[in-house]
Motif scaffolding. Structure first.
Motif, PDB file in Angstrom:
ATOM      1  N   THR A   1       0.658  -1.103   0.085  1.00  0.00           N
ATOM      2  CA  THR A   1       0.164  -0.081   0.214  1.00  0.00           C
ATOM      3  C   THR A   1       0.934   1.270   0.332  1.00  0.00           C
ATOM      4  O   THR A   1      -0.064   2.452  -1.046  1.00  0.00           O
ATOM      5  CB  THR A   1      -0.927  -0.110   1.164  1.00  0.00           C
ATOM      6  N   ALA A   2       2.034   1.163   0.639  1.00  0.00           N
ATOM      7  CA  ALA A   2       3.047   2.393   1.242  1.00  0.00           C
ATOM      8  C   ALA A   2       3.704   2.688  -0.656  1.00  0.00           C
ATOM      9  O   ALA A   2       3.277   3.798  -0.997  1.00  0.00           O
ATOM     10  CB  ALA A   2       3.679   2.695   2.344  1.00  0.00           C
ATOM     11  N   LEU A   3       4.052   1.745  -1.516  1.00  0.00           N
ATOM     12  CA  LEU A   3       4.563   2.006  -2.244  1.00  0.00           C
ATOM     13  C   LEU A   3       4.060   1.606  -3.421  1.00  0.00           C
ATOM     14  O   LEU A   3       4.271   2.748  -4.172  1.00  0.00           O
ATOM     15  CB  LEU A   3       5.017   0.389  -2.641  1.00  0.00           C
ATOM     16  N   LEU A   4       2.024   1.276  -3.391  1.00  0.00           N
ATOM     17  CA  LEU A   4       1.688   2.065  -5.024  1.00  0.00           C
ATOM     18  C   LEU A   4       1.082   3.511  -4.367  1.00  0.00           C
ATOM     19  O   LEU A   4       1.462   4.389  -5.563  1.00  0.00           O
ATOM     20  CB  LEU A   4       0.305   1.480  -4.479  1.00  0.00           C
ATOM     21  N   ALA A   5       1.071   3.731  -2.710  1.00  0.00           N
ATOM     22  CA  ALA A   5       0.501   4.842  -2.935  1.00  0.00           C
ATOM     23  C   ALA A   5       1.839   5.810  -2.996  1.00  0.00           C
ATOM     24  O   ALA A   5       1.685   7.586  -3.993  1.00  0.00           O
ATOM     25  CB  ALA A   5       0.139   5.712  -1.400  1.00  0.00           C
ATOM     26  N   ALA A   6       2.913   5.804  -2.849  1.00  0.00           N
ATOM     27  CA  ALA A   6       4.389   6.350  -2.912  1.00  0.00           C
ATOM     28  C   ALA A   6       4.579   6.798  -5.001  1.00  0.00           C
ATOM     29  O   ALA A   6       4.566   7.640  -5.097  1.00  0.00           O
ATOM     30  CB  ALA A   6       5.597   6.097  -2.557  1.00  0.00           C
TER      31      ALA A   6
ATOM     32  N   VAL B   1      -7.193  14.786  -7.231  1.00  0.00           N
ATOM     33  CA  VAL B   1      -7.412  13.415  -6.796  1.00  0.00           C
ATOM     34  C   VAL B   1      -7.180  13.547  -4.847  1.00  0.00           C
ATOM     35  O   VAL B   1      -5.197  13.428  -5.432  1.00  0.00           O
ATOM     36  CB  VAL B   1      -7.272  12.234  -7.782  1.00  0.00           C
ATOM     37  N   LEU B   2      -6.877  13.155  -3.963  1.00  0.00           N
ATOM     38  CA  LEU B   2      -6.199  12.961  -2.814  1.00  0.00           C
ATOM     39  C   LEU B   2      -6.605  11.680  -2.315  1.00  0.00           C
ATOM     40  O   LEU B   2      -7.187  10.620  -2.715  1.00  0.00           O
ATOM     41  CB  LEU B   2      -7.630  13.566  -1.542  1.00  0.00           C
ATOM     42  N   ILE B   3      -5.066  11.496  -1.897  1.00  0.00           N
ATOM     43  CA  ILE B   3      -5.323   9.973  -1.686  1.00  0.00           C
ATOM     44  C   ILE B   3      -4.968   9.868  -0.195  1.00  0.00           C
ATOM     45  O   ILE B   3      -4.150  10.514   0.415  1.00  0.00           O
ATOM     46  CB  ILE B   3      -4.219   9.566  -2.563  1.00  0.00           C
ATOM     47  N   ASP B   4      -5.597   9.373   0.228  1.00  0.00           N
ATOM     48  CA  ASP B   4      -5.199   8.486   1.842  1.00  0.00           C
ATOM     49  C   ASP B   4      -3.883   7.283   1.726  1.00  0.00           C
ATOM     50  O   ASP B   4      -4.252   6.093   1.794  1.00  0.00           O
ATOM     51  CB  ASP B   4      -6.645   8.131   2.398  1.00  0.00           C
ATOM     52  N   THR B   5      -2.742   8.448   1.745  1.00  0.00           N
ATOM     53  CA  THR B   5      -1.832   7.563   1.891  1.00  0.00           C
ATOM     54  C   THR B   5      -1.835   6.120   2.661  1.00  0.00           C
ATOM     55  O   THR B   5      -1.091   5.333   3.318  1.00  0.00           O
ATOM     56  CB  THR B   5      -0.080   7.814   1.571  1.00  0.00           C
ATOM     57  N   GLN B   6      -2.261   6.378   3.746  1.00  0.00           N
ATOM     58  CA  GLN B   6      -2.237   5.026   5.035  1.00  0.00           C
ATOM     59  C   GLN B   6      -3.221   4.068   4.482  1.00  0.00           C
ATOM     60  O   GLN B   6      -2.527   2.709   4.805  1.00  0.00           O
ATOM     61  CB  GLN B   6      -3.120   5.660   6.125  1.00  0.00           C
ATOM     62  N   ARG B   7      -4.462   4.568   3.654  1.00  0.00           N
ATOM     63  CA  ARG B   7      -4.973   2.850   3.169  1.00  0.00           C
ATOM     64  C   ARG B   7      -4.696   2.894   1.832  1.00  0.00           C
ATOM     65  O   ARG B   7      -5.493   1.915   1.919  1.00  0.00           O
ATOM     66  CB  ARG B   7      -6.308   3.672   4.245  1.00  0.00           C
ATOM     67  N   GLY B   8      -4.693   3.845   1.708  1.00  0.00           N
ATOM     68  CA  GLY B   8      -4.360   3.452  -0.791  1.00  0.00           C
ATOM     69  C   GLY B   8      -5.191   3.971  -0.517  1.00  0.00           C
ATOM     70  O   GLY B   8      -5.531   2.184  -1.924  1.00  0.00           O
ATOM     71  N   MET B   9      -6.175   4.785  -0.725  1.00  0.00           N
ATOM     72  CA  MET B   9      -7.564   4.955  -1.626  1.00  0.00           C
ATOM     73  C   MET B   9      -7.961   6.195  -1.623  1.00  0.00           C
ATOM     74  O   MET B   9      -6.905   7.326  -0.582  1.00  0.00           O
ATOM     75  CB  MET B   9      -8.355   4.148  -0.772  1.00  0.00           C
ATOM     76  N   ALA B  10      -8.630   7.056  -2.021  1.00  0.00           N
ATOM     77  CA  ALA B  10      -9.498   8.113  -2.507  1.00  0.00           C
ATOM     78  C   ALA B  10      -9.455   7.970  -1.578  1.00  0.00           C
ATOM     79  O   ALA B  10     -10.776   7.464  -1.101  1.00  0.00           O
ATOM     80  CB  ALA B  10      -9.938   8.332  -4.065  1.00  0.00           C
ATOM     81  N   VAL B  11      -9.869   9.613  -0.924  1.00  0.00           N
ATOM     82  CA  VAL B  11     -10.933  10.808  -0.187  1.00  0.00           C
ATOM     83  C   VAL B  11     -11.186  11.944  -0.282  1.00  0.00           C
ATOM     84  O   VAL B  11     -11.274  12.021  -1.856  1.00  0.00           O
ATOM     85  CB  VAL B  11      -9.879  10.509   0.943  1.00  0.00           C
ATOM     86  N   SER B  12     -12.844  12.169  -0.462  1.00  0.00           N
ATOM     87  CA  SER B  12     -13.036  13.037  -0.570  1.00  0.00           C
ATOM     88  C   SER B  12     -12.541  14.170   0.575  1.00  0.00           C
ATOM     89  O   SER B  12     -12.623  13.743   1.267  1.00  0.00           O
ATOM     90  CB  SER B  12     -15.344  12.962   0.059  1.00  0.00           C
ATOM     91  N   PRO B  13     -12.511  15.339  -0.746  1.00  0.00           N
ATOM     92  CA  PRO B  13     -12.277  16.350   0.148  1.00  0.00           C
ATOM     93  C   PRO B  13     -13.168  17.628   1.236  1.00  0.00           C
ATOM     94  O   PRO B  13     -14.230  16.341   1.725  1.00  0.00           O
ATOM     95  CB  PRO B  13     -12.564  17.972  -0.845  1.00  0.00           C
TER      96      PRO B  13
END
Length: 228
Positions: A8-13, A149-161
Motif C-alpha cells: 500500500t505504501a509503495l503504491l501510494a508513493a 485527486v486526494l489520496i489517503d496514503t495510509q489506506r491507499g485509497m481516494a478520499v473526498s475533500p
C-alpha cells in the motif's frame, strides 16, 4: 501481514506524482490539523490585484496575488499579504500546474500560508486554499475547486475533500485545532518534567550507591592508566 501495508505504501508513493488521463494528479491528503499546525498564518481576505511575471531566470511564470486581509485566524494581524504561486500567463505564454489554486479579483478566500524562498505561498497549494461564498446571508467556507485527486496514503485509497461549513464553524475548527496542539505540547512538557523529577528523586534516594559507583569507575580508570 507486513506485506500488505508495504504494498500500500509503495503504491501510494508511486502514484503521488502520476498524472491521470482526465487532466488530474494524485496528491497526499493532508488533515485539517496538519494544515493548521504547519501554516505560518491563516488569513481571511479578498483579492485586490494579481500579476504574473517571469522568474529571474526567465524559465517559470509566477503569479503574485495580493489579498486585503479581513481577519487573521492564525499569526500576526496584517492589512495585506501577497502570495506567490507557480503558473500564469505572460505575453500570450501560459504555464499551468495541476493542484495550484488560481485567484480572481474581488474573490474572498481563506488561505493557509507558509513562507518560501520566493515569498509567502499557499501551504499544500489547493489543499490550503478555501473559497468563501455567501449563501442566504451566511458566509460559507468550502475547499477550492481542484482537479487533483486526494489520496489517503495510509489506506491507499481516494478520499473526498472537506465539506463546506459556515465561516463561524471554520474559525471554531481552527481555534480548536490550535488548542489541541497546545494542550498536547503542554502534556508532553509535563511528562518530560515528571520523568526528570523521577530520575532526580531516584538519584537522591540512592546517592550513596551512586557515589560508590562513581568512585569505583574512577578507581578502575586509574588502575588502567597505571598499567599503561
Amino acid at each position: 501481514m507486513a506485506a500488505k501495508p508495504l504494498r500500500t505504501a509503495l503504491l501510494a508513493a508511486t502514484l503521488i506524482l502520476l498524472p491521470l488521463q482526465a487532466s488530474a494528479t494524485l496528491s497526499k491528503a493532508m488533515s485539517f490539523d496538519d494544515k493548521v499546525q504547519n501554516a505560518q498564518s491563516i488569513i481571511l481576505g479578498k483579492v485586490i490585484r494579481s500579476e504574473s511575471r517571469w522568474d529571474g531566470a526567465h524559465r517559470w511564470i509566477l503569479t503574485y496575488t495580493t489579498f486585503r486581509i479581513e481577519k487573521s485566524l492564525k499569526g500576526f494581524p496584517a492589512q495585506e499579504i501577497t502570495v506567490v504561486t507557480p503558473g500564469g500567463s505572460v505575453d500570450g505564454i501560459r504555464q499551468e500546474t495541476i493542484g495550484v489554486p488560481q485567484f480572481r479579483e474581488d474573490e474572498e478566500h481563506v488561505l493557509f500560508v507558509r513562507n518560501s524562498q520566493a515569498g509567502p505561498t499557499v501551504l499544500y497549494f489547493d489543499q490550503g486554499a478555501y473559497d468563501v461564498v455567501t449563501v442566504r446571508g451566511e458566509r460559507i467556507v468550502q475547499p477550492a475547486v481542484s482537479s487533483a485527486v486526494l489520496i489517503d496514503t495510509q489506506r491507499g485509497m481516494a478520499v473526498s475533500p472537506e465539506g463546506p461549513r459556515t465561516l463561524r464553524e471554520f474559525e471554531s475548527s481552527v481555534r480548536e485545532s490550535i488548542r489541541r496542539r497546545e494542550a498536547n505540547r503542554m502534556e508532553m512538557l509535563e511528562r518530560e518534567k515528571r520523568e526528570q523529577t523521577s530520575i532526580s528523586n531516584v538519584l537522591k534516594r540512592n546517592r550513596i550507591l551512586v557515589l560508590l559507583a562513581l568512585a569505583g569507575a574512577l578507581l578502575a580508570t586509574w588502575q588502567l592508566v597505571k598499567r599503561w
